[in-house]
Write an enzyme that holds these catalytic residues in place. Structure first.
Site, PDB file in Angstrom:
ATOM      1  N   ARG A 189      50.194  45.080  47.126  1.00 18.67           N
ATOM      2  CA  ARG A 189      48.826  44.627  47.354  1.00 18.67           C
ATOM      3  C   ARG A 189      48.630  44.239  48.810  1.00 18.67           C
ATOM      4  NH1 ARG A 189      47.302  41.599  43.308  1.00 18.67           N
ATOM      5  NH2 ARG A 189      45.620  40.443  44.265  1.00 18.67           N
ATOM      6  N   GLU A 218      37.337  43.648  37.343  1.00 18.13           N
ATOM      7  CA  GLU A 218      36.807  42.789  36.298  1.00 18.13           C
ATOM      8  C   GLU A 218      35.568  42.118  36.891  1.00 18.13           C
ATOM      9  OE1 GLU A 218      39.483  39.794  34.795  1.00 18.13           O
ATOM     10  OE2 GLU A 218      37.969  39.089  33.366  1.00 18.13           O
ATOM     11  N   LYS A 263      40.256  36.105  43.519  1.00 13.90           N
ATOM     12  CA  LYS A 263      38.922  35.705  43.107  1.00 13.90           C
ATOM     13  C   LYS A 263      38.899  34.253  42.642  1.00 13.90           C
ATOM     14  CE  LYS A 263      38.391  39.496  40.708  1.00 13.90           C
ATOM     15  NZ  LYS A 263      37.942  40.551  39.798  1.00 13.90           N
TER      16      LYS A 263
HETATM   17  P1  ATP Z   1      42.079  38.791  41.950  1.00 15.76           P
HETATM   18  O1  ATP Z   1      43.522  38.424  41.949  1.00 15.76           O
HETATM   19  O2  ATP Z   1      41.410  38.594  43.249  1.00 15.76           O
HETATM   20  O3  ATP Z   1      41.317  38.205  40.814  1.00 15.76           O
HETATM   21  P2  ATP Z   1      42.305  41.077  40.441  1.00 15.76           P
HETATM   22  O4  ATP Z   1      43.404  42.034  40.607  1.00 15.76           O
HETATM   23  O5  ATP Z   1      42.371  40.153  39.284  1.00 15.76           O
HETATM   24  O6  ATP Z   1      42.089  40.330  41.781  1.00 15.76           O
HETATM   25  P3  ATP Z   1      40.474  42.975  39.492  1.00 15.76           P
HETATM   26  O7  ATP Z   1      39.001  42.916  39.448  1.00 15.76           O
HETATM   27  O8  ATP Z   1      41.216  42.963  38.229  1.00 15.76           O
HETATM   28  O9  ATP Z   1      40.918  41.776  40.387  1.00 15.76           O
HETATM   29  O10 ATP Z   1      40.976  44.152  40.422  1.00 15.76           O
HETATM   30  C1  ATP Z   1      40.406  45.421  40.511  1.00 15.76           C
HETATM   31  C2  ATP Z   1      41.356  46.321  41.235  1.00 15.76           C
HETATM   32  O11 ATP Z   1      41.558  45.869  42.566  1.00 15.76           O
HETATM   33  C3  ATP Z   1      42.711  46.350  40.561  1.00 15.76           C
HETATM   34  O12 ATP Z   1      43.124  47.698  40.443  1.00 15.76           O
HETATM   35  C4  ATP Z   1      43.588  45.590  41.503  1.00 15.76           C
HETATM   36  O13 ATP Z   1      44.894  46.084  41.481  1.00 15.76           O
HETATM   37  C5  ATP Z   1      42.928  45.843  42.855  1.00 15.76           C
HETATM   38  N1  ATP Z   1      43.231  44.770  43.796  1.00 15.76           N
HETATM   39  C6  ATP Z   1      42.902  43.477  43.685  1.00 15.76           C
HETATM   40  N2  ATP Z   1      43.379  42.764  44.726  1.00 15.76           N
HETATM   41  C7  ATP Z   1      44.028  43.642  45.528  1.00 15.76           C
HETATM   42  C8  ATP Z   1      44.750  43.522  46.764  1.00 15.76           C
HETATM   43  N3  ATP Z   1      44.889  42.342  47.387  1.00 15.76           N
HETATM   44  N4  ATP Z   1      45.282  44.634  47.296  1.00 15.76           N
HETATM   45  C9  ATP Z   1      45.130  45.822  46.695  1.00 15.76           C
HETATM   46  N5  ATP Z   1      44.466  46.000  45.531  1.00 15.76           N
HETATM   47  C10 ATP Z   1      43.923  44.936  44.943  1.00 15.76           C
HETATM   48 MG    MG Z   2      42.242  40.613  37.308  1.00 19.56          MG
END
Ligand code: ATP
Ligand code: MG
Length: 553
Positions: free
Chosen positions: A259, A34, A269
């Site tokens: 994760r 995102e 984020k």
């Molecule tokens: P955040 O919690 O930091 O906002 P998010 O999952 O909301 O992370 P996205 O931009 O939606 O952020 O994530 C993009 C991709 O990265 C998704 O497929 C998510 O599963 C993966 N991802 C995010 N954080 C991790 C992590 N700590 N380990 C593995 N994959 C991750």
């Molecule tokens: Mg997200």
């Protein structure tokens, strides 16, 4: 790109089985960030996993911006994310935006309404939450649940046309309010948000929810293996429901893995944004941040991050990894590649009283003692030099083999010097040492007359380049899980940055941003791209030389 494939893991095994059984001819994965912030090390893991898997099995990987929330997203983040993915060493096949599919998603929602599988609900967010039930109690049907398809079609069209204010109506899936899986209790599919979207501008005022949008995005793009993190496991039935009920031609499948989380590190984020907004760091690319841009500025290399992602493995486990493991891979990457030079971080002047005034000689030094191919350089030596303040003690404990009154040490690549006099200021601080050198002891001369126990580093005072060194400790203090009610901001390390002013060898005057060095006895450093200026380099400590982490062989 030099790369070792991932070790066997459960997702890879699924891919192998699917290719073998003919379930898929070619795998298609995607990385779906995102664009609401900068990527962090957790994202690197997901990037690595998706791209490596496709590379290994001759598949494809899309970079898809999951931009369904206009309030938080921005083009600035789109650019930064693209840069970070490329910098990590990956190139996408297709570049897509979820917002490009808004029309199709809308049409599929109409299909759901016509089939009696979705309805417009006028309940407030609170009411919807209250009626959802709990893990032990079923939910209740909304009073709007039995609206006719005709009425729903009309209301949904008017939602799109902008007739209703934010929050006044939602479109919900009509599934089962007593499902044991709360995600299946008539989840919201669309909400009203009157806001300008970074890609579609003011074209839309209704936006699809993640749980509805994501499976459609995957289906539209022909994604075969949609890999996400474990929190989404309970959403898988909904994912499958959306694909089936929207009658998508291509059927993608969701797989979840644990994760990546790191000790002493926040990888969210939202929290990283808080650190930026509250001024704990100087931006998303502060070298203390676990963002890709922060790691890059600190001096980590793409290879070290890819190696780290590979070696931390892919599993359904959720244990936190020690960041020292990342340190290990950057040391490995720089060991033979980074020139080894001398830098004095906290200078103390030494006058070599028996060295002729006005004379300078050039001494030869190897650029990397473990990698002779890096050749040699010439470093100046003259009557005044700088050494490290803590390489001198006036009253040393036993076993201190560096400089103290009467003692002799070797200057790396130069001569033995002996300390004769200690000069102090009015407050009693040591400000200068007077030493003598022994011309017989020149490095490389084969001198065997006597031995010294300490070797210290130095730079020539008249030619040294002033430099700033930025030394880092973990940004987040303790290793405990966040406490209920507490904020991780309470655990920000007040000593995470120390700035010192010292000197480097004169041959480093042309150091460019991102040049990396091993400073003898100190560690690996990166020339900071933001704060360095011509003639005044600023160095970020990437990692010290000591390693308390050993990778099991
Ligand atoms: P955040 O919690 O930091 O906002 P998010 O999952 O909301 O992370 P996205 O931009 O939606 O952020 O994530 C993009 C991709 O990265 C998704 O497929 C998510 O599963 C993966 N991802 C995010 N954080 C991790 C992590 N700590 N380990 C593995 N994959 C991750
Ligand atoms: Mg997200």
């Amino acid at each position: 790109m030099e790369n070792k494939p991932a070790a066997s893991n459960f997702i890879k095994n699924i891919v192998i089985d699917d290719l073998k059984s003919g379930k898929v001819d070619q795998i298609v994965t995607r990385f779906p960030p995102e664009p609401n912030g900068y990527l962090h090390i957790g994202h690197a893991k997901s990037i690595w996993l998706n791209f490596e898997l496709a590379d290994e099995f001759r598949g494809k990987t899309n970079l898809r911006f999951d931009d369904t929330n206009p309030l938080k997203e921005d083009t600035e983040f789109v650019q930064a994310i693209k840069e970070d993915v490329r910098w990590l060493g990956f190139e996408w096949d297709g570049l897509f935006f979820a917002s490009d599919y808004f029309e199709e998603m809308y049409n599929r929602a109409i299909l759901l309404i016509k089939k009696g599988k979705a309805y417009v609900d006028d309940s407030t967010a609170d009411q919807i939450r209250e009626m959802r039930g709990t893990l032990t109690e079923p939910g209740q049907n909304s009073p709007y649940r039995d609206r006719s398809p005709e009425e729903n079609l009309d209301l949904f069209a008017r939602m799109r046309a902008g007739e209703f204010p934010d929050g006044s109506k939602v479109l919900r899936a009509k599934i089962d309010m007593s499902s044991p899986n709360i995600n299946m209790r008539d989840p919201v599919l669309y909400r009203i948000v009157h806001a300008t979207h970074h890609n579609t501008g003011d074209q839309w005022c209704i936006y699809p929810m993640y749980a509805y949008a994501h499976p459609l995005e995957d289906a539209i793009e022909g994604v075969t293996h949609s890999i996400c993190t474990l929190e989404f496991e309970d959403q898988r039935p909904l994912y499958d429901w959306v694909v089936a009920e929207c009658e998508m031609e291509h059927v993608p499948h969701q797989y979840e893995f644990g994760r990546l989380s790191l000790l002493n590190t926040v990888t969210s984020k939202r929290k990283l944004k808080l650190l930026v907004d509250e001024g704990f760091v100087d931006g998303w690319d502060d070298p203390r941040m676990p963002t890709i841009s922060g790691l890059r500025r600190r001096g980590f290399t793409p290879k070290s991050i890819r190696d780290f992602c590979r070696e931390t493995g892919v599993s359904r486990g959720t244990g936190a990894v020690d960041p020292k493991m990342l340190d290990h891979y950057i040391r490995e990457d720089l060991k033979l590649a980074a020139p080894r030079t001398m830098a004095v971080l906290r200078p103390l002047k030494v006058v070599i009283t028996n060295y002729p005034e006005g004379q300078t000689e050039m001494l030869e030094a190897e650029n990397n003692t473990e990698n002779p191919e890096m050749g040699v350089r010439q470093i100046p030596f003259s009557r005044e030099i700088y050494i490290e303040q803590d390489d001198f003690m006036e009253n040393p404990p036993s076993k201190y083999f560096r400089l103290f009154p009467g003692n002799e040490v070797r200057l790396k690549n130069a001569y033995f010097i002996r300390c004769n006099d200690v000069i102090k200021d009015a407050d009693g601080n040591v400000v200068e040492l007077h030493c003598t050198y022994d011309p017989e002891t020149k490095s490389g001369s084969g001198f065997t007359g006597r031995k010294v126990k300490g070797t210290i580093h130095w730079v020539d005072a008249s030619q040294a380049i002033p430099a700033e060194f930025r030394l880092y400790e973990p940004l987040i203090l303790d290793e405990e899980e966040e406490e209920e009610g507490g904020s991780f901001l309470d655990r920000v390390n007040p000593n995470s940055l120390e700035i010192v002013q010292g000197f480097v060898e004169p041959n480093m005057k042309d150091a460019e941003p991102h040049d990396k060095f091993q400073f003898f006895r100190h560690g690996y450093f990166n020339v900071d791209p933001k704060y360095s200026s011509p003639g005044k380099p600023v160095f970020n400590l990437i990692v010290s030389l000591k390693s308390s982490f050993e990778v099991k062989k």
